[in-house]
Design an enzyme around this catalytic site. Structure first.
Site, PDB file in Angstrom:
ATOM      1  N   CYS A  85      66.873  50.206 103.386  1.00 20.84           N
ATOM      2  CA  CYS A  85      66.788  51.045 102.184  1.00 20.84           C
ATOM      3  C   CYS A  85      68.152  51.484 101.649  1.00 20.84           C
ATOM      4  CB  CYS A  85      65.878  52.234 102.429  1.00 20.84           C
ATOM      5  SG  CYS A  85      66.465  53.448 103.627  1.00 20.84           S
ATOM      6  N   HIS A 137      64.703  57.944 104.505  1.00 23.77           N
ATOM      7  CA  HIS A 137      64.380  56.726 103.756  1.00 23.77           C
ATOM      8  C   HIS A 137      64.659  57.027 102.293  1.00 23.77           C
ATOM      9  CE1 HIS A 137      62.513  52.922 102.796  1.00 23.77           C
ATOM     10  NE2 HIS A 137      61.711  53.518 101.932  1.00 23.77           N
ATOM     11  N   HIS A 149      62.079  50.089  96.813  1.00 17.99           N
ATOM     12  CA  HIS A 149      62.706  50.379  98.097  1.00 17.99           C
ATOM     13  C   HIS A 149      62.540  49.203  99.047  1.00 17.99           C
ATOM     14  CE1 HIS A 149      58.831  51.785 100.238  1.00 17.99           C
ATOM     15  NE2 HIS A 149      58.475  51.318  99.059  1.00 17.99           N
TER      16      HIS A 149
END
Length: 182
Positions: A85, A137, A149
């Protein structure tokens, strides 16, 4: 607990840790021949960064959309070999704006300025608590309630998801921007 269940539990834990816990890797060879652009600190907070041109935020969305389907790889920062990510976000902003962000979601969150949900624009950054830690994240907001993502679970590829539904909806831990016009 059997050895196979312990291994499965450990693997699941590592996958959910996402990209926020990986130390910054050694710099890759630069993709462009131009030197990175130095970011200008925002007036408040003093550590916040700004894009030199707000159109880079829209360019980041277009670039991220082009990466959909690319392979996930823990610690990855290159679409050819896989992305995690923060590696994806860092790589995209280096390509579109000439800046090199850290390869760590929590560090990127500290450098960007908070933005409220009503002010969220395409190219802003969305952060999630996926491992018991805020900003573990992240992704790039694409507009219309969706973000792009590189998740480590449920598919191993860069993809889009909705902010307000599914697993990520209850795990939002921050909305941030690098835009100047906020």
């Amino acid at each position: 607990m059997t050895a196979s269940k312990q291994a499965l539990t450990l693997t699941a834990t590592l996958l959910l840790a996402g990209c926020g816990t990986l130390p910054a890797p050694a710099p890759d060879a630069p993709a462009a021949t131009q030197p990175p652009v130095v970011l200008t600190p925002a007036p408040a907070p003093a550590t916040a960064l700004q894009l030199a041109d707000d159109t880079h935020a829209q360019d980041a969305v277009i670039y991220a959309l082009g990466l959909i389907g690319n392979q996930y790889r823990f610690g990855g920062r290159n679409p050819d070999s896989g992305l995690d990510c923060s590696g994806m976000v860092s790589w995209i902003f280096e390509q579109v704006a000439g800046i090199r962000l850290p390869h760590n979601a929590a560090q990127i969150a500290r450098l960007a300025r908070p933005v409220d949900r009503a002010s969220l624009q395409p190219g802003d950054l969305v952060f999630f608590n996926t491992s018991g830690k805020p900003h573990s994240h992240m992704g790039i907001y694409a507009g219309e309630g969706r973000f792009i993502h590189a998740p480590s679970t449920r598919g191993k590829y860069v993809r889009t998801d909705a902010l307000d539904s599914g697993w990520f909806a209850s795990r939002i831990s921050g909305l941030r921007t690098l835009r100047r016009d906020v």
